[in-house]
Design a protein around this motif. Structure first.
Motif, PDB file in Angstrom:
ATOM      1  N   VAL A  68       0.712  -1.066  -0.052  1.00  0.00           N
ATOM      2  CA  VAL A  68      -0.004   0.039   0.063  1.00  0.00           C
ATOM      3  C   VAL A  68       0.865   1.324   0.086  1.00  0.00           C
ATOM      4  N   LYS A  69       1.886   1.195   0.751  1.00  0.00           N
ATOM      5  CA  LYS A  69       2.803   2.447   0.622  1.00  0.00           C
ATOM      6  C   LYS A  69       3.464   2.706  -0.562  1.00  0.00           C
ATOM      7  N   LYS A  70       3.606   1.626  -1.499  1.00  0.00           N
ATOM      8  CA  LYS A  70       4.263   1.902  -2.666  1.00  0.00           C
ATOM      9  C   LYS A  70       3.517   2.304  -3.740  1.00  0.00           C
ATOM     10  N   ALA A  71       2.075   2.175  -3.542  1.00  0.00           N
ATOM     11  CA  ALA A  71       1.063   2.126  -4.517  1.00  0.00           C
ATOM     12  C   ALA A  71       1.134   3.632  -4.880  1.00  0.00           C
ATOM     13  N   PRO A  72       0.958   4.137  -6.110  1.00  0.00           N
ATOM     14  CA  PRO A  72       0.891   5.655  -6.318  1.00  0.00           C
ATOM     15  C   PRO A  72      -0.484   6.274  -5.913  1.00  0.00           C
ATOM     16  N   VAL A  73      -0.445   7.003  -5.278  1.00  0.00           N
ATOM     17  CA  VAL A  73      -1.579   8.133  -4.773  1.00  0.00           C
ATOM     18  C   VAL A  73      -2.150   8.737  -6.111  1.00  0.00           C
ATOM     19  N   PRO A  74      -3.112   8.821  -6.360  1.00  0.00           N
ATOM     20  CA  PRO A  74      -3.845   9.351  -7.389  1.00  0.00           C
ATOM     21  C   PRO A  74      -3.878  10.888  -7.274  1.00  0.00           C
ATOM     22  N   SER A  75      -3.342  11.847  -8.203  1.00  0.00           N
ATOM     23  CA  SER A  75      -3.234  12.934  -8.234  1.00  0.00           C
ATOM     24  C   SER A  75      -4.862  13.738  -7.815  1.00  0.00           C
ATOM     25  N   GLU A  76      -4.767  15.250  -7.419  1.00  0.00           N
ATOM     26  CA  GLU A  76      -6.087  15.582  -7.325  1.00  0.00           C
ATOM     27  C   GLU A  76      -6.751  15.793  -8.690  1.00  0.00           C
ATOM     28  N   GLU A  77      -5.901  15.953  -9.597  1.00  0.00           N
ATOM     29  CA  GLU A  77      -6.450  16.243 -11.004  1.00  0.00           C
ATOM     30  C   GLU A  77      -6.842  14.856 -11.612  1.00  0.00           C
ATOM     31  N   LEU A  78      -6.307  13.968 -11.392  1.00  0.00           N
ATOM     32  CA  LEU A  78      -6.572  12.568 -11.712  1.00  0.00           C
ATOM     33  C   LEU A  78      -7.946  11.920 -11.207  1.00  0.00           C
ATOM     34  N   VAL A  79      -8.212  12.377  -9.697  1.00  0.00           N
ATOM     35  CA  VAL A  79      -9.630  12.360  -9.376  1.00  0.00           C
ATOM     36  C   VAL A  79     -10.429  12.896  -9.823  1.00  0.00           C
ATOM     37  N   GLU A  80     -10.216  14.197 -10.036  1.00  0.00           N
ATOM     38  CA  GLU A  80     -11.287  15.140 -10.871  1.00  0.00           C
ATOM     39  C   GLU A  80     -11.414  14.722 -12.085  1.00  0.00           C
ATOM     40  N   MET A  81     -10.688  14.202 -12.939  1.00  0.00           N
ATOM     41  CA  MET A  81     -10.833  13.693 -14.251  1.00  0.00           C
ATOM     42  C   MET A  81     -11.621  12.465 -14.346  1.00  0.00           C
ATOM     43  N   ARG A  82     -11.594  11.469 -13.311  1.00  0.00           N
ATOM     44  CA  ARG A  82     -12.333  10.317 -13.194  1.00  0.00           C
ATOM     45  C   ARG A  82     -13.583  10.788 -12.821  1.00  0.00           C
ATOM     46  N   ASN A  83     -13.846  11.680 -12.056  1.00  0.00           N
ATOM     47  CA  ASN A  83     -15.321  12.007 -11.763  1.00  0.00           C
ATOM     48  C   ASN A  83     -16.069  12.614 -12.810  1.00  0.00           C
ATOM     49  N   VAL A  84     -15.276  13.632 -13.697  1.00  0.00           N
ATOM     50  CA  VAL A  84     -15.819  14.138 -15.009  1.00  0.00           C
ATOM     51  C   VAL A  84     -16.186  12.881 -15.958  1.00  0.00           C
ATOM     52  N   GLU A 110     -30.802  19.087 -25.730  1.00  0.00           N
ATOM     53  CA  GLU A 110     -29.991  19.543 -24.296  1.00  0.00           C
ATOM     54  C   GLU A 110     -29.188  18.423 -23.889  1.00  0.00           C
ATOM     55  N   ASP A 111     -29.467  17.290 -24.046  1.00  0.00           N
ATOM     56  CA  ASP A 111     -28.751  16.026 -23.637  1.00  0.00           C
ATOM     57  C   ASP A 111     -27.127  16.158 -24.631  1.00  0.00           C
ATOM     58  N   VAL A 112     -27.538  16.339 -25.671  1.00  0.00           N
ATOM     59  CA  VAL A 112     -26.296  16.479 -26.923  1.00  0.00           C
ATOM     60  C   VAL A 112     -25.347  17.502 -26.331  1.00  0.00           C
ATOM     61  N   ARG A 113     -25.863  18.630 -26.035  1.00  0.00           N
ATOM     62  CA  ARG A 113     -25.159  19.570 -25.765  1.00  0.00           C
ATOM     63  C   ARG A 113     -24.264  19.630 -24.275  1.00  0.00           C
ATOM     64  N   SER A 114     -24.985  18.954 -23.367  1.00  0.00           N
ATOM     65  CA  SER A 114     -24.356  18.466 -22.090  1.00  0.00           C
ATOM     66  C   SER A 114     -23.313  17.501 -22.387  1.00  0.00           C
ATOM     67  N   ILE A 115     -23.576  16.363 -23.137  1.00  0.00           N
ATOM     68  CA  ILE A 115     -22.623  15.292 -23.223  1.00  0.00           C
ATOM     69  C   ILE A 115     -21.086  15.825 -24.069  1.00  0.00           C
ATOM     70  N   GLU A 116     -21.671  16.684 -25.014  1.00  0.00           N
ATOM     71  CA  GLU A 116     -20.527  17.299 -25.735  1.00  0.00           C
ATOM     72  C   GLU A 116     -19.631  18.212 -24.731  1.00  0.00           C
ATOM     73  N   SER A 117     -20.339  18.878 -24.001  1.00  0.00           N
ATOM     74  CA  SER A 117     -19.621  19.822 -23.192  1.00  0.00           C
ATOM     75  C   SER A 117     -18.769  19.071 -22.177  1.00  0.00           C
ATOM     76  N   THR A 118     -19.293  18.051 -21.555  1.00  0.00           N
ATOM     77  CA  THR A 118     -18.524  17.335 -20.704  1.00  0.00           C
ATOM     78  C   THR A 118     -17.487  16.361 -21.270  1.00  0.00           C
ATOM     79  N   ALA A 119     -17.591  15.970 -22.421  1.00  0.00           N
ATOM     80  CA  ALA A 119     -16.518  15.224 -23.178  1.00  0.00           C
ATOM     81  C   ALA A 119     -15.290  16.315 -23.584  1.00  0.00           C
ATOM     82  N   ARG A 120     -15.847  17.507 -23.896  1.00  0.00           N
ATOM     83  CA  ARG A 120     -14.592  18.379 -24.119  1.00  0.00           C
ATOM     84  C   ARG A 120     -13.861  18.967 -22.934  1.00  0.00           C
ATOM     85  N   ALA A 121     -14.600  18.768 -21.610  1.00  0.00           N
ATOM     86  CA  ALA A 121     -13.794  19.308 -20.360  1.00  0.00           C
ATOM     87  C   ALA A 121     -12.900  17.982 -19.917  1.00  0.00           C
TER      88      ALA A 121
END
Length: 93
Positions: free
Chosen positions: A13-29, A49-60
């Motif tokens: 467990v000590k040797k396992a890489p800790v996910p960065s904050e950005e990686l955690v945010e990316m996984r949430n997106v 509205e669905d298409v716009r929301s999905i495209e926006s999230t994919a770009r993010a």
């Protein structure tokens, strides 16, 4: 012994890489993107509205530095894409 097993697990467990904050945010997106695609029959039932929301999230999702682009000239990158894929969403409708 049980204690040795526990110590060994702690070392792993000590040797396992800790996910960065950005990686955690990316996984949430990424999770948000999948949630927005769910129930849309691969995009067939998507409203404007669905298409716009999905495209926006994919770009993010694409904007994250830890979202690594695939080089089609690099065989190792291309091999990472091998496997079975499932179409979740398409804007082709």
């Amino acid at each position: 012994s049980e204690e040795e097993d526990l110590n060994e697990m702690n070392e792993i467990v000590k040797k396992a890489p800790v996910p960065s904050e950005e990686l955690v945010e990316m996984r949430n997106v990424r999770t948000l993107l999948l949630q927005r695609c769910a129930g849309l029959d691969r995009g067939l039932a998507a409203r404007v509205e669905d298409v716009r929301s999905i495209e926006s999230t994919a770009r993010a999702l694409e904007e994250y530095a830890c979202a690594q682009p695939i080089s089609w000239a690099n065989e190792e990158d291309v091999n990472m894409l091998n496997g079975r894929w499932r179409l979740v969403y398409t804007s082709a409708f």
